[in-house]
Enzyme design. Structure first.
Site, mmCIF file in Angstrom:
data_model
loop_
_atom_site.group_PDB
_atom_site.id
_atom_site.type_symbol
_atom_site.label_atom_id
_atom_site.label_comp_id
_atom_site.label_asym_id
_atom_site.label_seq_id
_atom_site.Cartn_x
_atom_site.Cartn_y
_atom_site.Cartn_z
ATOM 1 N N SER A 107 -5.054 67.624 -0.613
ATOM 2 C CA SER A 107 -6.072 68.646 -0.861
ATOM 3 C C SER A 107 -7.307 68.372 0.020
ATOM 4 O O SER A 107 -7.189 68.396 1.250
ATOM 5 C CB SER A 107 -6.399 68.671 -2.360
ATOM 6 O OG SER A 107 -7.122 69.831 -2.674
ATOM 7 N N ASP B 105 1.210 76.428 -6.436
ATOM 8 C CA ASP B 105 -0.113 75.779 -6.398
ATOM 9 C C ASP B 105 -1.179 76.854 -6.602
ATOM 10 O O ASP B 105 -1.297 77.790 -5.810
ATOM 11 C CB ASP B 105 -0.259 75.119 -5.027
ATOM 12 C CG ASP B 105 -1.535 74.304 -4.885
ATOM 13 O OD1 ASP B 105 -2.553 74.674 -5.494
ATOM 14 O OD2 ASP B 105 -1.487 73.305 -4.146
ATOM 15 N N HIS C 131 -0.191 71.752 -7.710
ATOM 16 C CA HIS C 131 -1.168 70.973 -6.933
ATOM 17 C C HIS C 131 -1.296 69.523 -7.424
ATOM 18 O O HIS C 131 -2.126 68.772 -6.924
ATOM 19 C CB HIS C 131 -2.530 71.674 -7.047
ATOM 20 C CG HIS C 131 -3.532 71.312 -5.991
ATOM 21 N ND1 HIS C 131 -3.379 71.627 -4.667
ATOM 22 C CD2 HIS C 131 -4.722 70.664 -6.061
ATOM 23 C CE1 HIS C 131 -4.423 71.205 -3.972
ATOM 24 N NE2 HIS C 131 -5.249 70.602 -4.786
#
Lengths: 279, 279
Positions: free
Chosen positions: A148, A224, A257
């Protein structure tokens, strides 16, 4: 450069250790973690994978949840996990989870009140590897990965320092931070409103502008929640294809995620890094 | 028995899911987590490993940190992780980490103020498996494992219900709770001062008193800070040897009490359980 050991735990025949040190670059005390595989020794030093974590994380998230040690031990790779920002009472912060402490975005801030401590780019590219290479049984051969915000960091740092890293990998990276809410908020705060100064920290811009000689692996889950608004890995692929860069984006149906996604595929990333670290 | 799904996350091709339900046995809302391997389906139900966690844990610690899913997916085993006590504002608690919420010790409490909710033995042996078997693609074939307080729970529950479980394994179990501070404190509170009532919840006593027909695997680190005062697995081995029980205690040099230890050897436990669940 002195470091203080604050924990050491045997795992998969190797060691997970945490240290604190005073960072000159960040002007504060910093903590990092290192995994050393069983066979790492001064006479047989090992290459290092640097792992950059995402928003709100510390050195602990990856080490506790990724399930990386089995394969890292087998492949004889050390892993270093730094914190995600400068820390401490004297360090500027913000109530939001996506700005300030835990959200350094791996840039060198130029704007008040951030510039005095938020120099994460220099910390990750210079101070930390120098410290690691002086204190541990590792070589200067390294690669970089992250998740991320840390996937953004790994891409940017790897692309701007291709002589220093053998490979880049990312899970769910913020691929074009200039064009997403997380990146725009952080870059405005840390770098100011002149977007010309943002470009050096945007992986999609960097990949469009320069040759990339090191291999890049990106894993992304299609369930996600942040994919469409914040992550946009398709833009990376688009510029990579246009410029014939070696970038492998793997979309994974149904994955989100979280570290449950990362742990599912971290072994592939370690094999990918090992192939490049040992070639 | 209705259950409410509160999270579902794809991992290693299977699913990690969390649920809340109203427990009649515990008279409160409870959360549990389940890992379902990729091939579990109503037409191909899978056996279940129940994992009992240690002091202060919830359903999340094992699922996030043990690194168990890769092997559980490969071996086609579901894993269920319950919470470690009844929970909620109306449930008795204590400021100490080793009594009250997060420290149910897998017993049926008989003493005030605990007896009204702290019936974890019945919850784990009866209500939870009935609920799991009615809602998920699993068979009634099961085994049980745990860590520390949960290792104690797994040993006691497995030894007292040998018809219901195929195998027992434990990391760093509280092996003789009647003779260690954690167990004495909890048993006095939950069961009262008459030690005759403690014996049914002490694995070393149970193993001395009855035949054990199911295999037992115990892993213990010799750098575990709780080993000498609280855990004492050598007492288990001593009674097992005396009575020719099948108990394999593996001592691991340098390992401590943490999930870094559990993750290092969880694959062995899953193979051990699979051999018994599928035989």
């Amino acid at each position: 450069m002195t470091i203080e050991n604050i924990s050491q735990t045997k795992t998969f025949g190797g060691w997970h250790k945490q240290y604190v040190h005073t960072s000159n670059v960040l002007d504060c005390a910093m903590r990092f973690a290192i995994f050393l595989p069983p066979n790492a020794s001064k006479s047989q030093p090992v290459p290092v994978l640097y792992w950059l974590s995402g928003l709100t994380c510390t050195d602990e998230n990856f080490m506790q949840k990724a399930g990386a040690f089995r394969m890292a031990a087998e492949l004889n790779i050390a892993i270093v996990a730094p914190d995600t920002s400068p820390r401490g009472e004297g360090v500027a912060d913000d109530d939001a989870y996506d700005l300030g402490q835990g959200a350094g975005f791996y840039v060198n801030a130029t704007q008040a009140p951030w510039a005095s401590h938020y120099q994460m780019y220099d910390y990750i590219t210079k101070e930390l590897p120098a410290l690691i290479e002086s204190h541990f049984p590792v070589t200067a051969v390294k690669s970089i990965a992250g998740h991320s915000m840390g996937g953004h960091g790994a891409l940017v740092i790897g692309l701007r320092n291709q002589e220093s890293y053998r490979a880049i990998s990312a899970f769910s990276p913020i691929s074009n931070p200039m064009n997403c809410p997380w990146g725009q908020k952080a870059f405005t705060a840390y770098l100011g409103s002149d977007k010309a100064n943002w470009r050096q920290y945007d992986a999609t811009v960097l990949l469009a502008e320069r040759d990339a000689n090191l291999p890049i692996l990106v894993d992304q889950g299609d369930a996600d929640n942040f994919l469409a608004e914040q992550l946009k890995p398709e833009l990376l692929v688009s510029v990579a294809n246009k410029n014939n860069h070696e970038l492998n984006l793997r979309m994974h149906a149904g994955y989100d995620h979280s570290y449950y996604f990362i742990s599912s595929f971290i072994a592939d990333h370690l094999v990918f890094h090992a192939e490049n670290l040992y070639k």
